[in-house]
Scaffold this motif. Sequence first.
Motif: not given
Length: 213
Positions: A127-129, A179-180, A182, A213
């Motif tokens: 995941k990436t913030s 936002c987060t 996938e 993340i």
Amino acid sequence: MFGDLKSAAGVKALNDFLAEHSYIEGFVPSQADTQVFEGLAGPPKEAHALRWYNHIKSFGGGMKQFAKASAGFALGGGAPAAAEDDDDVDLFGSSDEEDDAEKIRITEERLKAYNEKKSKKPQVIAKTSVLLDVKPWDDETDHDKMLSSVKGIEMEGLTWGASKLIPIGYGIKKLQVMCTVEDLKVSVEELQEKIEAFEDFVQSCDVAAMNKI
């Protein structure tokens, strides 16, 4: 064993036997080969017998060092018992085949155990913030509608977070929203395009920061 080796019938019997055997007994030269060799009138014409004859002849005086023939070996009739026994029970081949089968069985069991263990292990989802800067056209933009439009975007793997307004000059405020995503499901570039599609409110959408993340 082969009858009269000086007769055509005896040589033919020898040739037929050597079509499927390398030696008279077993897998190495023995005194059985010496006895048959000496029982011939000379080099046979038949291919298999001649091949064997030349091979035994190449040992010269070394034929005296050959192992003893089996106790039941005789030139005078019947099939060679020792040779038949050796053909029926391949001590070397059987052992190798059993070893190979055992290795294959062990390998398959280990692969099965590994795959079962791997299937039970929870998969890590990358995941990436993402922090987005959404800029309006002017100071008259309705920020509440801009925010509701942006957060109204739904994509599998997308989760919206906190947001705030930040002054950028001349009474204009930009919307900064977290936002987060996938990584395998959401393209940040595609998300930006969706936000910029709200042309009534949005002038541009830029990535202010990204963190894995």
